[in-house]
Design an enzyme around this catalytic site. Structure first.
Site, PDB file in Angstrom:
ATOM      1  N   GLU A  85      16.673   1.998  -2.711  1.00  0.00           N
ATOM      2  CA  GLU A  85      15.335   1.841  -2.154  1.00  0.00           C
ATOM      3  C   GLU A  85      14.898   0.395  -2.279  1.00  0.00           C
ATOM      4  O   GLU A  85      15.259  -0.309  -3.213  1.00  0.00           O
ATOM      5  CB  GLU A  85      14.340   2.754  -2.848  1.00  0.00           C
ATOM      6  CG  GLU A  85      14.155   2.464  -4.304  1.00  0.00           C
ATOM      7  CD  GLU A  85      13.090   3.340  -4.946  1.00  0.00           C
ATOM      8  OE1 GLU A  85      12.444   4.124  -4.259  1.00  0.00           O
ATOM      9  OE2 GLU A  85      12.904   3.199  -6.161  1.00  0.00           O
ATOM     10  N   CYS A 166      21.402   3.285 -12.012  1.00  0.00           N
ATOM     11  CA  CYS A 166      21.307   2.361 -13.141  1.00  0.00           C
ATOM     12  C   CYS A 166      22.014   2.954 -14.350  1.00  0.00           C
ATOM     13  O   CYS A 166      22.009   4.164 -14.551  1.00  0.00           O
ATOM     14  CB  CYS A 166      19.843   2.091 -13.489  1.00  0.00           C
ATOM     15  SG  CYS A 166      19.641   0.764 -14.700  1.00  0.00           S
ATOM     16  N   CYS A 173      12.429   6.114 -17.290  1.00  0.00           N
ATOM     17  CA  CYS A 173      12.672   5.623 -15.921  1.00  0.00           C
ATOM     18  C   CYS A 173      13.450   6.639 -15.103  1.00  0.00           C
ATOM     19  O   CYS A 173      14.482   7.158 -15.542  1.00  0.00           O
ATOM     20  CB  CYS A 173      13.429   4.301 -15.966  1.00  0.00           C
ATOM     21  SG  CYS A 173      13.798   3.637 -14.332  1.00  0.00           S
ATOM     22  N   GLY A 217      18.410  -0.397 -10.616  1.00  0.00           N
ATOM     23  CA  GLY A 217      19.533  -1.110 -11.222  1.00  0.00           C
ATOM     24  C   GLY A 217      19.126  -2.196 -12.199  1.00  0.00           C
ATOM     25  O   GLY A 217      17.961  -2.564 -12.308  1.00  0.00           O
ATOM     26  N   SER A 247      13.865  -9.025 -13.224  1.00  0.00           N
ATOM     27  CA  SER A 247      13.494  -8.315 -14.443  1.00  0.00           C
ATOM     28  C   SER A 247      14.747  -7.721 -15.082  1.00  0.00           C
ATOM     29  O   SER A 247      15.569  -7.105 -14.408  1.00  0.00           O
ATOM     30  CB  SER A 247      12.504  -7.200 -14.102  1.00  0.00           C
ATOM     31  OG  SER A 247      12.173  -6.489 -15.274  1.00  0.00           O
ATOM     32  N   SER A 270      11.796  -6.543 -19.773  1.00  0.00           N
ATOM     33  CA  SER A 270      11.146  -5.260 -20.033  1.00  0.00           C
ATOM     34  C   SER A 270      11.153  -5.017 -21.535  1.00  0.00           C
ATOM     35  O   SER A 270      12.180  -4.645 -22.099  1.00  0.00           O
ATOM     36  CB  SER A 270      11.900  -4.143 -19.298  1.00  0.00           C
ATOM     37  OG  SER A 270      11.822  -4.362 -17.909  1.00  0.00           O
ATOM     38  N   CYS A 389       9.896   4.768  -8.934  1.00  0.00           N
ATOM     39  CA  CYS A 389      11.136   4.008  -8.910  1.00  0.00           C
ATOM     40  C   CYS A 389      12.347   4.926  -8.959  1.00  0.00           C
ATOM     41  O   CYS A 389      12.443   5.802  -9.807  1.00  0.00           O
ATOM     42  CB  CYS A 389      11.164   3.085 -10.119  1.00  0.00           C
ATOM     43  SG  CYS A 389      12.641   2.119 -10.247  1.00  0.00           S
TER      44      CYS A 389
HETATM   45  N1  SAH Z   1      16.462  -2.880 -14.868  1.00  0.00           N
HETATM   46  C1  SAH Z   1      15.442  -3.875 -14.782  1.00  0.00           C
HETATM   47  C2  SAH Z   1      14.634  -3.847 -13.497  1.00  0.00           C
HETATM   48  C3  SAH Z   1      14.180  -2.501 -12.941  1.00  0.00           C
HETATM   49  S1  SAH Z   1      12.869  -1.646 -13.694  1.00  0.00           S
HETATM   50  C4  SAH Z   1      14.532  -3.779 -15.981  1.00  0.00           C
HETATM   51  O1  SAH Z   1      14.671  -2.867 -16.778  1.00  0.00           O
HETATM   52  O2  SAH Z   1      13.700  -4.656 -16.156  1.00  0.00           O
HETATM   53  C5  SAH Z   1      11.404  -2.520 -13.343  1.00  0.00           C
HETATM   54  C6  SAH Z   1      10.287  -2.213 -14.352  1.00  0.00           C
HETATM   55  O3  SAH Z   1       9.776  -0.873 -14.201  1.00  0.00           O
HETATM   56  C7  SAH Z   1      10.734  -2.341 -15.796  1.00  0.00           C
HETATM   57  O4  SAH Z   1       9.858  -3.175 -16.496  1.00  0.00           O
HETATM   58  C8  SAH Z   1      10.653  -0.923 -16.313  1.00  0.00           C
HETATM   59  O5  SAH Z   1      10.400  -0.918 -17.695  1.00  0.00           O
HETATM   60  C9  SAH Z   1       9.531  -0.344 -15.480  1.00  0.00           C
HETATM   61  N2  SAH Z   1       9.530   1.126 -15.397  1.00  0.00           N
HETATM   62  C10 SAH Z   1      10.582   1.947 -15.432  1.00  0.00           C
HETATM   63  N3  SAH Z   1      10.198   3.250 -15.364  1.00  0.00           N
HETATM   64  C11 SAH Z   1       8.859   3.240 -15.275  1.00  0.00           C
HETATM   65  C12 SAH Z   1       7.885   4.272 -15.181  1.00  0.00           C
HETATM   66  N4  SAH Z   1       8.225   5.554 -15.164  1.00  0.00           N
HETATM   67  N5  SAH Z   1       6.598   3.908 -15.106  1.00  0.00           N
HETATM   68  C13 SAH Z   1       6.248   2.601 -15.108  1.00  0.00           C
HETATM   69  N6  SAH Z   1       7.123   1.594 -15.183  1.00  0.00           N
HETATM   70  C14 SAH Z   1       8.416   1.896 -15.292  1.00  0.00           C
END
Ligand code: SAH
Length: 417
Positions: A85, A166, A173, A217, A247, A270, A389
Protein backbone atom coordinates in the site's frame (compact mmCIF):
# COMPACT_ATOMS: atom_id res chain seq x y z
CA UNK A 1 17.72 0.71 -12.55
CA UNK A 2 19.82 3.75 -11.92
CA UNK A 3 21.70 5.94 -14.34
CA UNK A 4 24.80 3.70 -14.46
CA UNK A 5 22.80 0.52 -14.98
CA UNK A 6 20.78 2.03 -17.77
CA UNK A 7 23.95 3.42 -19.34
CA UNK A 8 25.57 -0.01 -19.38
CA UNK A 9 22.40 -1.59 -20.74
CA UNK A 10 22.52 0.91 -23.58
CA UNK A 11 26.20 0.44 -24.31
CA UNK A 12 25.93 -3.36 -24.19
CA UNK A 13 23.20 -3.04 -26.78
CA UNK A 14 25.58 -1.04 -28.95
CA UNK A 15 23.31 2.01 -28.87
CA UNK A 16 24.52 5.61 -28.59
CA UNK A 17 24.96 6.99 -25.07
CA UNK A 18 22.09 9.50 -25.30
CA UNK A 19 19.61 6.63 -25.35
CA UNK A 20 20.25 6.24 -21.62
CA UNK A 21 18.94 9.72 -20.97
CA UNK A 22 15.95 9.10 -23.21
CA UNK A 23 15.10 6.01 -21.17
CA UNK A 24 15.62 7.76 -17.85
CA UNK A 25 13.41 10.68 -18.88
CA UNK A 26 10.68 8.44 -20.16
CA UNK A 27 10.63 6.18 -17.11
CA UNK A 28 11.17 8.61 -14.27
CA UNK A 29 9.94 11.94 -15.63
CA UNK A 30 7.17 11.09 -18.10
CA UNK A 31 6.48 7.97 -16.09
CA UNK A 32 5.57 5.78 -19.01
CA UNK A 33 4.08 2.43 -18.12
CA UNK A 34 5.46 0.29 -20.91
CA UNK A 35 8.39 0.07 -23.29
CA UNK A 36 6.13 0.71 -26.24
CA UNK A 37 5.34 4.17 -24.87
CA UNK A 38 8.97 5.29 -25.10
CA UNK A 39 8.50 6.88 -28.49
CA UNK A 40 11.94 8.47 -28.52
CA UNK A 41 13.53 5.03 -28.91
CA UNK A 42 13.63 3.24 -32.27
CA UNK A 43 11.08 0.46 -32.50
CA UNK A 44 13.81 -2.07 -33.13
CA UNK A 45 15.68 -1.14 -29.92
CA UNK A 46 12.45 -1.32 -27.92
CA UNK A 47 11.89 -4.82 -29.22
CA UNK A 48 15.38 -5.87 -28.28
CA UNK A 49 14.90 -4.46 -24.79
CA UNK A 50 11.65 -6.37 -24.42
CA UNK A 51 13.36 -9.57 -25.54
CA UNK A 52 16.06 -9.12 -22.92
CA UNK A 53 13.30 -8.98 -20.29
CA UNK A 54 13.63 -5.27 -19.47
CA UNK A 55 10.47 -4.25 -17.67
CA UNK A 56 9.16 -0.70 -17.58
CA UNK A 57 6.47 0.32 -15.13
CA UNK A 58 7.40 -1.95 -12.23
CA UNK A 59 4.53 -0.72 -10.07
CA UNK A 60 0.89 -0.77 -11.15
CA UNK A 61 -2.04 0.91 -9.41
CA UNK A 62 -4.47 -1.88 -8.65
CA UNK A 63 -6.95 -0.31 -6.28
CA UNK A 64 -7.59 3.13 -4.99
CA UNK A 65 -9.54 4.30 -1.95
CA UNK A 66 -10.34 7.96 -1.37
CA UNK A 67 -11.14 9.16 2.12
CA UNK A 68 -13.37 12.07 3.08
CA UNK A 69 -10.32 14.09 4.03
CA UNK A 70 -8.74 13.65 0.63
CA UNK A 71 -6.23 11.04 1.68
CA UNK A 72 -5.89 8.40 -0.99
CA UNK A 73 -4.71 4.87 -0.40
CA UNK A 74 -3.44 2.83 -3.26
CA UNK A 75 -2.89 -0.84 -3.58
CA UNK A 76 0.10 -1.16 -5.86
CA UNK A 77 0.90 -4.42 -7.56
CA UNK A 78 4.12 -5.84 -8.96
CA UNK A 79 5.02 -8.31 -11.66
CA UNK A 80 4.98 -11.36 -9.39
CA UNK A 81 1.47 -10.69 -8.07
CA UNK A 82 2.64 -9.22 -4.75
CA UNK A 83 1.37 -5.84 -3.64
CA UNK A 84 1.89 -3.07 -1.10
CA UNK A 85 0.00 0.00 0.00
CA UNK A 86 1.04 3.53 -0.77
CA UNK A 87 -0.70 6.58 0.66
CA UNK A 88 -1.18 10.05 -0.79
CA UNK A 89 -1.84 12.76 1.76
CA UNK A 90 -2.83 15.96 0.03
CA UNK A 91 -1.93 19.40 1.17
CA UNK A 92 -3.90 20.73 4.07
CA UNK A 93 -4.91 17.45 5.56
CA UNK A 94 -2.26 17.90 8.18
CA UNK A 95 -0.71 14.67 7.14
CA UNK A 96 2.40 15.97 5.59
CA UNK A 97 5.91 15.18 5.61
CA UNK A 98 6.51 13.15 8.62
CA UNK A 99 8.86 15.98 9.16
CA UNK A 100 10.39 16.18 5.78
CA UNK A 101 8.57 19.36 4.98
CA UNK A 102 9.73 21.43 7.85
CA UNK A 103 13.39 21.30 7.05
CA UNK A 104 12.59 21.87 3.44
CA UNK A 105 10.46 24.84 4.33
CA UNK A 106 13.20 26.32 6.41
CA UNK A 107 15.83 25.68 3.83
CA UNK A 108 13.75 27.48 1.28
CA UNK A 109 13.37 30.49 3.48
CA UNK A 110 10.87 33.26 3.47
CA UNK A 111 9.10 32.39 0.24
CA UNK A 112 7.12 29.84 2.16
CA UNK A 113 5.60 32.38 4.48
CA UNK A 114 4.09 30.76 7.49
CA UNK A 115 4.00 27.21 6.27
CA UNK A 116 7.18 26.29 8.11
CA UNK A 117 5.56 27.28 11.35
CA UNK A 118 2.34 25.59 10.38
CA UNK A 119 4.20 22.39 9.66
CA UNK A 120 5.33 22.37 13.23
CA UNK A 121 1.85 22.92 14.60
CA UNK A 122 -0.13 20.26 16.30
CA UNK A 123 -2.24 19.82 13.22
CA UNK A 124 0.63 18.00 11.66
CA UNK A 125 -0.15 14.31 11.72
CA UNK A 126 1.84 12.24 9.31
CA UNK A 127 1.49 8.86 10.88
CA UNK A 128 -2.10 9.33 11.86
CA UNK A 129 -2.96 10.12 8.31
CA UNK A 130 -1.46 6.86 7.20
CA UNK A 131 -2.85 4.81 9.97
CA UNK A 132 -6.24 6.26 10.09
CA UNK A 133 -7.11 7.73 6.77
CA UNK A 134 -10.79 7.10 7.18
CA UNK A 135 -12.79 5.88 4.26
CA UNK A 136 -16.27 6.62 5.48
CA UNK A 137 -17.48 7.94 2.22
CA UNK A 138 -16.34 8.39 -1.26
CA UNK A 139 -15.17 11.75 -2.41
CA UNK A 140 -14.43 12.68 -5.98
CA UNK A 141 -11.16 11.53 -7.41
CA UNK A 142 -8.68 14.35 -7.11
CA UNK A 143 -7.97 15.49 -10.59
CA UNK A 144 -6.77 18.38 -12.60
CA UNK A 145 -4.07 19.27 -10.16
CA UNK A 146 -1.55 20.53 -12.58
CA UNK A 147 1.46 22.60 -11.76
CA UNK A 148 0.43 25.69 -9.92
CA UNK A 149 -2.53 23.85 -8.47
CA UNK A 150 -3.04 22.88 -4.88
CA UNK A 151 -0.18 20.50 -4.62
CA UNK A 152 2.38 22.99 -5.77
CA UNK A 153 1.65 25.31 -2.89
CA UNK A 154 2.14 22.72 -0.46
CA UNK A 155 2.90 19.85 1.51
CA UNK A 156 1.46 16.84 -0.17
CA UNK A 157 3.06 13.69 1.11
CA UNK A 158 3.46 10.23 -0.32
CA UNK A 159 3.96 7.44 2.16
CA UNK A 160 5.73 4.50 0.54
CA UNK A 161 6.45 0.91 1.41
CA UNK A 162 9.85 -0.73 1.36
CA UNK A 163 8.88 -4.40 1.75
CA UNK A 164 5.88 -6.62 1.14
CA UNK A 165 4.83 -7.16 4.75
CA UNK A 166 7.31 -6.76 7.59
CA UNK A 167 9.58 -8.98 9.65
CA UNK A 168 10.00 -6.78 12.69
CA UNK A 169 6.94 -8.04 14.57
CA UNK A 170 5.97 -4.94 16.55
CA UNK A 171 3.05 -6.07 18.71
CA UNK A 172 0.80 -3.11 17.91
CA UNK A 173 1.32 -3.02 14.15
CA UNK A 174 -0.99 -4.62 11.64
CA UNK A 175 1.65 -4.99 8.99
CA UNK A 176 3.49 -7.34 11.33
CA UNK A 177 0.62 -9.77 11.06
CA UNK A 178 1.42 -10.25 7.40
CA UNK A 179 4.99 -11.37 8.07
CA UNK A 180 7.52 -10.42 5.43
CA UNK A 181 6.96 -11.72 1.93
CA UNK A 182 9.87 -10.08 0.19
CA UNK A 183 11.95 -6.95 -0.26
CA UNK A 184 10.95 -4.43 -2.86
CA UNK A 185 13.47 -3.58 -5.55
CA UNK A 186 14.62 0.02 -5.90
CA UNK A 187 12.52 0.18 -9.06
CA UNK A 188 9.44 -0.96 -7.18
CA UNK A 189 10.02 1.61 -4.44
CA UNK A 190 10.47 4.43 -6.94
CA UNK A 191 7.66 2.95 -9.02
CA UNK A 192 5.19 3.57 -6.20
CA UNK A 193 6.10 7.23 -6.25
CA UNK A 194 5.91 7.50 -10.03
CA UNK A 195 2.55 5.77 -10.12
CA UNK A 196 1.07 8.08 -7.48
CA UNK A 197 2.55 11.24 -9.02
CA UNK A 198 1.06 10.24 -12.32
CA UNK A 199 -2.35 9.53 -10.86
CA UNK A 200 -2.34 12.82 -8.92
CA UNK A 201 -1.01 14.72 -11.92
CA UNK A 202 1.77 16.34 -10.00
CA UNK A 203 5.48 16.44 -10.56
CA UNK A 204 8.35 17.50 -8.35
CA UNK A 205 10.24 19.77 -8.13
CA UNK A 206 7.55 22.08 -9.58
CA UNK A 207 5.08 20.60 -7.13
CA UNK A 208 6.37 20.33 -3.63
CA UNK A 209 6.21 16.70 -2.65
CA UNK A 210 7.19 15.17 0.67
CA UNK A 211 8.04 11.52 0.89
CA UNK A 212 7.99 9.31 3.92
CA UNK A 213 9.26 5.74 4.04
CA UNK A 214 6.65 4.84 6.62
CA UNK A 215 4.44 2.39 4.82
CA UNK A 216 4.78 -1.35 4.96
CA UNK A 217 8.11 -2.84 5.88
CA UNK A 218 11.34 -1.90 7.60
CA UNK A 219 13.42 0.19 5.18
CA UNK A 220 16.65 -0.56 7.03
CA UNK A 221 16.14 -4.30 6.47
CA UNK A 222 16.08 -3.58 2.75
CA UNK A 223 18.86 -1.08 3.04
CA UNK A 224 20.59 -1.20 -0.33
CA UNK A 225 17.40 -0.98 -2.33
CA UNK A 226 16.07 1.75 -0.07
CA UNK A 227 19.25 3.82 -0.50
CA UNK A 228 19.31 3.25 -4.24
CA UNK A 229 15.67 4.32 -4.43
CA UNK A 230 16.34 7.45 -2.35
CA UNK A 231 19.10 8.49 -4.72
CA UNK A 232 16.95 7.91 -7.76
CA UNK A 233 14.13 9.89 -6.20
CA UNK A 234 16.40 12.85 -5.55
CA UNK A 235 18.56 12.75 -8.66
CA UNK A 236 16.07 11.64 -11.26
CA UNK A 237 12.50 12.02 -10.06
CA UNK A 238 13.24 15.43 -8.54
CA UNK A 239 12.08 15.01 -4.95
CA UNK A 240 13.94 17.35 -2.60
CA UNK A 241 16.30 15.45 -0.34
CA UNK A 242 15.15 17.33 2.73
CA UNK A 243 11.55 16.50 2.02
CA UNK A 244 12.12 12.81 2.53
CA UNK A 245 12.01 11.02 5.88
CA UNK A 246 12.70 7.39 6.63
CA UNK A 247 11.40 5.70 9.75
CA UNK A 248 13.15 2.73 11.33
CA UNK A 249 12.22 0.43 14.16
CA UNK A 250 15.85 0.71 15.27
CA UNK A 251 18.20 -1.39 13.14
CA UNK A 252 21.26 0.09 14.81
CA UNK A 253 24.09 -0.86 12.40
CA UNK A 254 22.09 0.53 9.50
CA UNK A 255 21.40 3.78 11.38
CA UNK A 256 25.16 4.17 11.53
CA UNK A 257 25.61 3.35 7.83
CA UNK A 258 22.80 5.73 7.00
CA UNK A 259 24.57 8.63 8.69
CA UNK A 260 27.45 8.16 6.25
CA UNK A 261 25.31 8.39 3.12
CA UNK A 262 25.90 11.43 0.93
CA UNK A 263 22.32 11.58 -0.20
CA UNK A 264 19.82 10.57 2.42
CA UNK A 265 16.36 11.29 3.79
CA UNK A 266 15.91 12.58 7.32
CA UNK A 267 15.80 10.04 10.12
CA UNK A 268 12.85 9.04 12.27
CA UNK A 269 13.09 6.35 14.93
CA UNK A 270 10.13 4.43 16.29
CA UNK A 271 10.81 4.58 20.01
CA UNK A 272 7.45 3.43 21.35
CA UNK A 273 8.68 2.54 24.83
CA UNK A 274 10.61 4.23 27.58
CA UNK A 275 12.66 1.34 28.98
CA UNK A 276 14.16 -1.90 27.75
CA UNK A 277 11.72 -4.31 29.39
CA UNK A 278 8.76 -2.54 27.85
CA UNK A 279 10.38 -2.01 24.48
CA UNK A 280 11.42 -5.64 24.20
CA UNK A 281 7.85 -6.65 24.93
CA UNK A 282 6.39 -4.29 22.33
CA UNK A 283 9.17 -4.46 19.77
CA UNK A 284 11.13 -7.73 19.87
CA UNK A 285 13.83 -6.07 17.77
CA UNK A 286 14.90 -4.43 21.04
CA UNK A 287 16.37 -7.73 22.22
CA UNK A 288 19.06 -7.46 19.61
CA UNK A 289 19.51 -3.69 19.61
CA UNK A 290 18.74 -2.37 23.06
CA UNK A 291 17.72 1.14 23.98
CA UNK A 292 21.25 1.87 25.05
CA UNK A 293 22.59 0.86 21.64
CA UNK A 294 19.80 2.69 19.86
CA UNK A 295 20.24 5.90 21.81
CA UNK A 296 24.01 5.79 21.34
CA UNK A 297 23.51 5.56 17.58
CA UNK A 298 21.00 8.43 17.73
CA UNK A 299 23.38 10.60 19.73
CA UNK A 300 26.23 9.92 17.35
CA UNK A 301 24.12 10.42 14.24
CA UNK A 302 25.66 13.16 12.09
CA UNK A 303 22.84 15.67 11.79
CA UNK A 304 22.99 18.32 9.10
CA UNK A 305 22.28 22.00 9.64
CA UNK A 306 18.76 22.54 10.92
CA UNK A 307 18.09 18.84 10.99
CA UNK A 308 16.72 16.88 13.90
CA UNK A 309 15.79 13.29 14.59
CA UNK A 310 12.11 12.52 14.98
CA UNK A 311 11.10 9.93 17.55
CA UNK A 312 7.73 8.32 17.04
CA UNK A 313 5.91 7.06 20.08
CA UNK A 314 2.73 5.06 19.68
CA UNK A 315 0.72 5.42 22.89
CA UNK A 316 -0.91 2.22 24.13
CA UNK A 317 -3.47 2.70 26.90
CA UNK A 318 -2.12 1.67 30.31
CA UNK A 319 0.97 0.11 28.75
CA UNK A 320 3.47 2.80 27.79
CA UNK A 321 1.52 6.01 28.39
CA UNK A 322 1.95 6.74 32.10
CA UNK A 323 3.59 9.90 33.49
CA UNK A 324 6.52 7.69 34.53
CA UNK A 325 6.92 6.56 30.95
CA UNK A 326 6.91 10.17 29.78
CA UNK A 327 9.57 11.08 32.30
CA UNK A 328 11.71 8.15 31.17
CA UNK A 329 11.35 9.27 27.55
CA UNK A 330 12.40 12.78 28.52
CA UNK A 331 15.47 11.32 30.22
CA UNK A 332 16.34 9.18 27.21
CA UNK A 333 16.15 12.14 24.84
CA UNK A 334 17.70 14.79 27.03
CA UNK A 335 20.10 16.97 25.08
CA UNK A 336 19.34 15.37 21.71
CA UNK A 337 18.39 17.56 18.77
CA UNK A 338 15.05 15.88 18.28
CA UNK A 339 11.29 16.05 18.42
CA UNK A 340 8.67 13.54 19.40
CA UNK A 341 5.57 12.59 17.47
CA UNK A 342 2.98 11.03 19.73
CA UNK A 343 0.49 8.73 18.07
CA UNK A 344 -2.44 7.32 19.99
CA UNK A 345 -2.77 3.70 18.93
CA UNK A 346 -4.70 3.01 15.84
CA UNK A 347 -6.70 -0.04 16.82
CA UNK A 348 -7.27 -2.96 14.54
CA UNK A 349 -8.34 -6.58 14.48
CA UNK A 350 -5.72 -8.77 16.09
CA UNK A 351 -4.15 -5.84 17.95
CA UNK A 352 -4.39 -6.40 21.67
CA UNK A 353 -4.02 -2.86 22.97
CA UNK A 354 -6.30 0.08 23.63
CA UNK A 355 -6.15 3.68 22.51
CA UNK A 356 -5.60 6.15 25.36
CA UNK A 357 -7.98 9.09 25.63
CA UNK A 358 -7.02 12.60 24.62
CA UNK A 359 -6.42 13.79 28.18
CA UNK A 360 -3.90 11.05 28.78
CA UNK A 361 -2.14 11.80 25.54
CA UNK A 362 -2.05 15.51 26.41
CA UNK A 363 -0.62 14.76 29.85
CA UNK A 364 2.16 12.71 28.25
CA UNK A 365 2.87 15.51 25.81
CA UNK A 366 2.98 18.10 28.59
CA UNK A 367 5.61 16.19 30.53
CA UNK A 368 7.84 16.06 27.47
CA UNK A 369 7.30 19.72 26.68
CA UNK A 370 7.97 20.75 30.25
CA UNK A 371 11.25 18.87 29.94
CA UNK A 372 12.07 21.00 26.89
CA UNK A 373 11.36 18.37 24.26
CA UNK A 374 9.22 19.44 21.31
CA UNK A 375 6.34 16.97 21.28
CA UNK A 376 3.43 16.84 18.87
CA UNK A 377 0.23 14.87 18.97
CA UNK A 378 -0.94 13.29 15.77
CA UNK A 379 -4.68 13.62 15.77
CA UNK A 380 -6.75 11.01 14.05
CA UNK A 381 -9.44 12.16 11.69
CA UNK A 382 -11.35 8.95 11.66
CA UNK A 383 -10.74 5.50 12.82
CA UNK A 384 -12.15 3.43 10.08
CA UNK A 385 -10.70 0.05 10.83
CA UNK A 386 -9.89 -0.57 7.22
CA UNK A 387 -7.53 2.37 7.03
CA UNK A 388 -4.70 1.14 9.17
CA UNK A 389 -1.16 0.45 8.15
CA UNK A 390 -0.74 -2.84 6.39
CA UNK A 391 -4.44 -3.37 6.39
CA UNK A 392 -5.31 -2.06 2.98
CA UNK A 393 -3.97 -5.18 1.45
CA UNK A 394 -5.90 -7.35 3.83
CA UNK A 395 -8.98 -5.26 3.35
CA UNK A 396 -8.93 -5.70 -0.35
CA UNK A 397 -8.49 -9.41 0.01
CA UNK A 398 -11.71 -9.59 1.99
CA UNK A 399 -13.48 -6.68 0.35
CA UNK A 400 -16.85 -8.24 -0.13
CA UNK A 401 -19.00 -5.80 1.82
CA UNK A 402 -20.93 -3.25 -0.25
CA UNK A 403 -19.72 -0.62 2.16
CA UNK A 404 -16.12 -1.25 1.23
CA UNK A 405 -16.77 -1.64 -2.44
CA UNK A 406 -18.40 1.77 -2.52
CA UNK A 407 -15.21 3.37 -1.26
CA UNK A 408 -13.21 2.05 -4.12
CA UNK A 409 -12.60 4.41 -6.96
CA UNK A 410 -12.41 2.92 -10.39
CA UNK A 411 -9.10 3.39 -12.05
CA UNK A 412 -8.41 4.50 -15.54
CA UNK A 413 -8.20 1.70 -18.09
CA UNK A 414 -4.44 2.27 -18.32
CA UNK A 415 -4.04 1.65 -14.63
CA UNK A 416 -6.17 -1.44 -14.75
CA UNK A 417 -4.16 -3.16 -17.40
N1 SAH B 1 9.21 -0.10 10.02
C1 SAH B 1 9.34 1.32 10.15
C2 SAH B 1 8.36 2.13 9.33
C3 SAH B 1 6.90 1.70 9.27
S1 SAH B 1 5.86 1.97 10.64
C4 SAH B 1 9.26 1.71 11.61
O1 SAH B 1 8.99 0.87 12.45
O2 SAH B 1 9.52 2.86 11.92
C5 SAH B 1 5.56 3.68 10.73
C6 SAH B 1 5.13 4.12 12.14
O3 SAH B 1 3.81 3.66 12.47
C7 SAH B 1 6.05 3.61 13.23
O4 SAH B 1 6.47 4.67 14.04
C8 SAH B 1 5.18 2.65 14.01
O5 SAH B 1 5.59 2.58 15.35
C9 SAH B 1 3.80 3.26 13.82
N2 SAH B 1 2.69 2.32 14.03
C10 SAH B 1 2.68 1.00 13.81
N3 SAH B 1 1.48 0.45 14.16
C11 SAH B 1 0.72 1.46 14.61
C12 SAH B 1 -0.61 1.53 15.11
N4 SAH B 1 -1.37 0.45 15.22
N5 SAH B 1 -1.07 2.73 15.49
C13 SAH B 1 -0.30 3.84 15.37
N6 SAH B 1 0.95 3.83 14.89
C14 SAH B 1 1.47 2.66 14.53
Amino acid sequence: MDREEIASLVSEAGEPGYRAKQIMDAVYRQRVESLSEISTLPQEFRERLAESAVVVGAARLEKKFVSVDGTVRYLIGFGDGQSVETVWMPEGDGGEAGDGSEAGAEAEGASLGTSGAKARSEQDEPIAALKRCATQSQSPTPSGRHHGGRASSGRSTICISSQVGCAVDCQFCLTALLGVKRNLTAGEIVGQVCAVLKDQQVSPPEDRINLVFMGMGEPFLNYDNFIKASRLLVEVVGVAERRMTVSTAGIVPRIRDFGEEKIRPKLAISLNASNDALRTRLMPVNKKWTLEMLMAAAREFPLRTREWITFEYVLLGGVNDTPENAKEVAELLRGLRCKVNLIALNPGPGIDFTTPDAARVAAFQKILRDAGIPAFVRRPRGRDIYAACGQLKRTVEVATSPELQSQMVSLSPAAER
